[in-house]
Design a protein around this motif. Structure first.
Motif, short mmCIF file in Angstrom:
data_model
loop_
_atom_site.label_atom_id
_atom_site.label_comp_id
_atom_site.label_asym_id
_atom_site.label_seq_id
_atom_site.Cartn_x
_atom_site.Cartn_y
_atom_site.Cartn_z
N TYR A 71 0.83 -1.20 0.00
CA TYR A 71 0.00 0.00 0.00
C TYR A 71 0.86 1.25 0.00
N PRO A 72 0.29 2.37 -0.42
CA PRO A 72 0.99 3.64 -0.30
C PRO A 72 0.72 4.24 1.08
N THR A 73 1.70 4.89 1.65
CA THR A 73 1.48 5.61 2.90
C THR A 73 0.97 7.00 2.53
N TRP A 74 -0.22 7.31 3.03
CA TRP A 74 -0.83 8.61 2.77
C TRP A 74 -1.05 9.32 4.09
N TRP A 75 -0.67 10.56 4.18
CA TRP A 75 -0.82 11.36 5.39
C TRP A 75 -0.28 10.61 6.60
N SER A 76 0.86 9.97 6.42
CA SER A 76 1.60 9.30 7.47
C SER A 76 1.02 7.95 7.89
N GLY A 77 -0.03 7.48 7.27
CA GLY A 77 -0.60 6.22 7.70
C GLY A 77 -1.17 5.38 6.58
N LEU A 78 -1.97 4.41 6.97
CA LEU A 78 -2.60 3.51 6.01
C LEU A 78 -3.72 4.22 5.25
N PRO A 79 -3.94 3.85 4.00
CA PRO A 79 -5.11 4.39 3.29
C PRO A 79 -6.40 3.95 4.01
N ALA A 80 -7.43 4.76 3.93
CA ALA A 80 -8.70 4.44 4.58
C ALA A 80 -9.23 3.08 4.14
N MET A 81 -9.01 2.73 2.87
CA MET A 81 -9.46 1.44 2.36
C MET A 81 -8.84 0.29 3.15
N LEU A 82 -7.54 0.36 3.41
CA LEU A 82 -6.86 -0.71 4.15
C LEU A 82 -7.25 -0.68 5.63
N ALA A 83 -7.39 0.51 6.19
CA ALA A 83 -7.85 0.61 7.58
C ALA A 83 -9.24 -0.01 7.71
N GLY A 84 -10.11 0.25 6.71
CA GLY A 84 -11.44 -0.36 6.71
C GLY A 84 -11.38 -1.87 6.60
N TRP A 85 -10.41 -2.38 5.83
CA TRP A 85 -10.23 -3.84 5.72
C TRP A 85 -9.89 -4.42 7.09
N PHE A 86 -8.96 -3.79 7.80
CA PHE A 86 -8.61 -4.26 9.13
C PHE A 86 -9.81 -4.21 10.07
N GLU A 87 -10.55 -3.10 10.03
CA GLU A 87 -11.69 -2.95 10.93
C GLU A 87 -12.78 -3.99 10.67
N GLN A 88 -13.05 -4.28 9.42
CA GLN A 88 -14.14 -5.21 9.12
C GLN A 88 -13.71 -6.68 9.10
#
Length: 186
Positions: A71-88
């Motif tokens: 993934y690309p690091t955007w604004w110092s962190g994970l993209p929202a798409m990947l964060a959503g993958w972890f959350e769900q």
């Protein structure tokens, strides 16, 4: 060994896609079984992916002995798409509930077979800027996800800093580094 590769980038012909292709090529060369999940190409929703999609991703993760995130690091962190993958997918059944003190039990079960986890990411900014910002993506994976894995699970961080100003030669060197580092664990 089975590896789940989760790729998260909206542009199909990006350098990130080349990195994901290198990961898959390295796993193929090592004779490792793998499955590539392309979150954008699959239309994954970071907010509501749907029960069947979540079930499919959980089954793939539960059966994997390795997890590689590209993934690309955007604004110092994970993209929202990947964060959503972890959350769900990873945390979904671990949400706090009354009478259930250990909210990480389901996530631990899901990650119980992992022998290694790798993050392969690109940063538009320099390593210095990322260090000043605190490397939020690395922090999340090292302190939020990795502790849920078995104690023997190894974690690798492969970051390509200053990608916005990189040359083709710099990119080739990074791809070679990815092949060397992941070839040793596959």
């Amino acid at each position: 060994m089975s590896t789940l590769v989760v790729f998260c980038h909206p542009v199909p012909d990006s350098f990130g896609a080349a990195v994901a292709a290198q990961v898959v090529e390295t796993l193929d060369a090592a004779g490792a079984e793998h499955r590539l999940v392309d979150l954008y190409a699959d239309g994954f929703s970071p907010v509501d992916a749907g029960a069947s999609t979540i079930k499919t991703h959980r089954e793939a993760l539960a059966g994997a002995s390795g997890l590689v995130l590209v993934y690309p690091t955007w604004w110092s962190g994970l993209p929202a798409m990947l964060a959503g993958w972890f959350e769900q997918v990873v945390v979904g059944d671990s949400l706090p509930r009354p009478g259930r003190p250990d909210t990480s039990a389901a996530a631990r079960d899901l990650l119980a077979n992992l022998r290694y986890m790798a993050a392969v990411t690109t940063h538009g900014s320099s390593k210095f800027v990322n260090a000043v910002q605190g490397e939020a993506g690395l922090h999340f994976l090292r302190h939020g996800v990795h502790p849920l894995c078995p104690a023997t699970c190894k974690m690798q961080w492969l970051a390509f800093y200053d990608s916005d100003r990189s040359s083709m030669a710099d990119r080739r060197l990074f791809l070679a580094r990815v092949a060397r580092r992941l070839g040793s664990v596959a």
